[in-house]
Motif scaffolding. Sequence first.
Motif, PDB file in Angstrom:
ATOM      1  N   ALA A  10     -39.559  -9.679  -5.781  1.00 21.08           N
ATOM      2  CA  ALA A  10     -38.562  -9.113  -6.632  1.00 21.08           C
ATOM      3  C   ALA A  10     -37.529  -8.656  -5.893  1.00 21.08           C
ATOM      4  N   VAL A  11     -36.321  -8.664  -6.788  1.00 23.07           N
ATOM      5  CA  VAL A  11     -35.046  -7.969  -6.109  1.00 23.07           C
ATOM      6  C   VAL A  11     -34.234  -7.131  -7.253  1.00 23.07           C
ATOM      7  N   GLN A  12     -34.122  -6.047  -6.968  1.00 20.09           N
ATOM      8  CA  GLN A  12     -33.390  -4.960  -7.959  1.00 20.09           C
ATOM      9  C   GLN A  12     -31.781  -5.170  -7.449  1.00 20.09           C
ATOM     10  N   ARG A  13     -30.956  -5.011  -8.520  1.00 20.39           N
ATOM     11  CA  ARG A  13     -29.399  -4.762  -8.051  1.00 20.39           C
ATOM     12  C   ARG A  13     -29.125  -3.978  -8.906  1.00 20.39           C
ATOM     13  N   ASP A  14     -27.880  -3.408  -8.471  1.00 16.24           N
ATOM     14  CA  ASP A  14     -27.112  -2.431  -9.085  1.00 16.24           C
ATOM     15  C   ASP A  14     -26.143  -2.973 -10.174  1.00 16.24           C
ATOM     16  N   PRO A  15     -26.398  -2.688 -11.499  1.00 18.33           N
ATOM     17  CA  PRO A  15     -25.638  -3.416 -12.644  1.00 18.33           C
ATOM     18  C   PRO A  15     -24.134  -3.525 -12.513  1.00 18.33           C
ATOM     19  N   ILE A  16     -23.601  -2.771 -11.912  1.00 18.63           N
ATOM     20  CA  ILE A  16     -22.006  -2.612 -11.634  1.00 18.63           C
ATOM     21  C   ILE A  16     -21.524  -3.208 -10.590  1.00 18.63           C
ATOM     22  N   SER A  26     -23.559  -4.933  -8.095  1.00 14.07           N
ATOM     23  CA  SER A  26     -24.416  -6.104  -7.598  1.00 14.07           C
ATOM     24  C   SER A  26     -24.915  -5.773  -6.305  1.00 14.07           C
ATOM     25  N   ASP A  27     -24.743  -4.803  -5.841  1.00 16.14           N
ATOM     26  CA  ASP A  27     -25.584  -4.715  -4.413  1.00 16.14           C
ATOM     27  C   ASP A  27     -26.857  -4.450  -4.785  1.00 16.14           C
TER      28      ASP A  27
END
Length: 227
Positions: free
Chosen positions: A78-84, A86-87
């Motif tokens: 799994a990878v989570q990213r900042d929605p603004i 993309s980090d």
Amino acid sequence: MAEYELIGEERTVLGSSATRRLRKTGKVPAILFGGEAEPIPFVLNQNEVKKHLENEAFASHILRVKVGDHNSQAVLKAVQRDPITSDVTHMDLQRVSASKEITMSVPLHFVNEDECPGARAGGIITHLLVEAEIRCLPRHLPEYLEVDMVSLELGETIHLSELSLPEGVNLTALMHGDDEDQTHDSALVSVQMPREEVEESDKDDVEGAELDDEVTKLVESGGEDSE
């Protein structure tokens, strides 16, 4: 096959405040779990992680993970990213064993689209899935699965069951039910006539049917309406 290595630093301070501070310094919190060993929280370099993720194959490879004195083989779960921005804000990595099967989603590569007979006849190609879940031993894990469209005709569809699978690889969807059960045999890609042409063809059929009805009525009435 390319190899990927992740070198991280073990986290000694946990909690949301510590996590936010790490992200501000260009670090990515991650967790290595699975197998018989204890989970290891650690951090990775944001720029290195982004560079790896630019390559599609990274998500379907066996990764070498080094955290301090710990060396493991793992897969990206799994990878989570900042929605603004993309980090990458968090990564989950699962240890794998050479003797135990793993379940992974791998990308689908659609090949020979230019040679597809249905597309050459004016049809529109629609991709219905972009990845498929498989089960295999780590050594058999493919980077992707090919969907060959070289013989796909207008109005036809390719399903999961029609894929040519590498040695030792099974599609999890087709491991359920019996051979007569088609509910898990998902469609992957189809070639259909453009909607405008279909609607025009249907309109012509309706108008033709109405004209036939009028002719039939005239014949049955002996042409009385035309006098």
